[in-house]
Design a protein around this motif. Structure first.
Motif, PDB file in Angstrom:
ATOM      1  N   ASP A  36       0.803  -1.219   0.000  1.00 47.24           N
ATOM      2  CA  ASP A  36       0.000   0.000   0.000  1.00 47.24           C
ATOM      3  C   ASP A  36       0.839   1.274   0.000  1.00 47.24           C
ATOM      4  OD1 ASP A  36      -2.411  -1.350  -0.078  1.00 47.24           O
ATOM      5  OD2 ASP A  36      -2.545  -1.506   2.099  1.00 47.24           O
ATOM      6  N   HIS A  37       2.091   1.154  -0.373  1.00 44.02           N
ATOM      7  CA  HIS A  37       2.979   2.320  -0.399  1.00 44.02           C
ATOM      8  C   HIS A  37       2.784   3.104  -1.702  1.00 44.02           C
ATOM      9  CE1 HIS A  37       6.672   4.704  -0.335  1.00 44.02           C
ATOM     10  NE2 HIS A  37       6.693   4.466   0.963  1.00 44.02           N
ATOM     11  N   SER A  38       2.986   4.390  -1.632  1.00 45.36           N
ATOM     12  CA  SER A  38       2.781   5.239  -2.813  1.00 45.36           C
ATOM     13  C   SER A  38       3.702   4.876  -3.976  1.00 45.36           C
ATOM     14  CB  SER A  38       2.963   6.712  -2.439  1.00 45.36           C
ATOM     15  OG  SER A  38       4.282   6.947  -1.974  1.00 45.36           O
ATOM     16  N   LYS A  39       4.842   4.289  -3.729  1.00 47.78           N
ATOM     17  CA  LYS A  39       5.754   3.899  -4.814  1.00 47.78           C
ATOM     18  C   LYS A  39       5.179   2.768  -5.667  1.00 47.78           C
ATOM     19  CE  LYS A  39      10.026   5.476  -2.696  1.00 47.78           C
ATOM     20  NZ  LYS A  39      10.287   6.613  -3.518  1.00 47.78           N
ATOM     21  N   VAL A  40       4.223   2.031  -5.121  1.00 49.22           N
ATOM     22  CA  VAL A  40       3.568   0.951  -5.852  1.00 49.22           C
ATOM     23  C   VAL A  40       2.706   1.528  -6.983  1.00 49.22           C
ATOM     24  CG1 VAL A  40       1.846  -0.905  -5.606  1.00 49.22           C
ATOM     25  CG2 VAL A  40       3.624  -0.605  -3.875  1.00 49.22           C
ATOM     26  N   VAL A  41       2.200   2.728  -6.787  1.00 46.00           N
ATOM     27  CA  VAL A  41       1.259   3.342  -7.726  1.00 46.00           C
ATOM     28  C   VAL A  41       1.859   3.489  -9.129  1.00 46.00           C
ATOM     29  CG1 VAL A  41      -0.059   5.453  -8.220  1.00 46.00           C
ATOM     30  CG2 VAL A  41       0.000   4.513  -5.904  1.00 46.00           C
TER      31      VAL A  41
END
Length: 92
Positions: free
Chosen positions: A58-63
Motif C-alpha cells: 500500500d505504499h505510494s511507490k507501488v502506484v
C-alpha cells in the motif's frame, strides 16, 4: 539504454533489489509502446514484487508500477483488468 542500466545495476547490487525496479518499469513502458505486452507485463510484475517487498503493498511507490500495468492492459483492450489495477492504484 535502460537494458544496459538494468544489467549494470543487477551485476552490482543483485537482480532483486530496489535499484533495478525503476529501470524495469522504464523498460516496460518501452516494450508496451512497441506492442510487446507480455515482456512489458513481465517487467512490471518483477518491479512490483520488488517494490512491494521493500515498501509494502500500500505504499505510494507501488502506484507508478500499477499505473504502468493499467496502461498495458488498456492497450490490449483488457479493460476489466485495467480498471482493477487502476482502482487499486487510486485507493493507495
Amino acid at each position: 539504454m535502460f537494458n544496459v542500466e538494468l544489467k549494470m545495476k543487477g551485476d552490482k547490487f543483485g537482480d532483486d533489489v530496489l535499484k533495478i525496479s525503476y529501470p524495469l518499469v522504464n523498460i516496460a513502458v518501452i516494450y508496451s509502446e512497441q506492442g510487446k505486452y507480455k515482456e512489458a507485463m513481465n517487467n512490471c510484475n518483477r518491479a512490483l514484487g520488488i517494490i512491494e517487498r521493500v515498501f509494502g503493498s500500500d505504499h505510494s511507490k507501488v502506484v507508478i508500477t500499477l499505473n504502468c500495468m493499467g496502461d498495458i492492459y488498456r492497450r490490449q483492450c483488457e479493460y476489466g483488468k485495467a480498471t482493477d489495477v487502476l482502482n487499486r492504484a487510486m485507493a493507495i
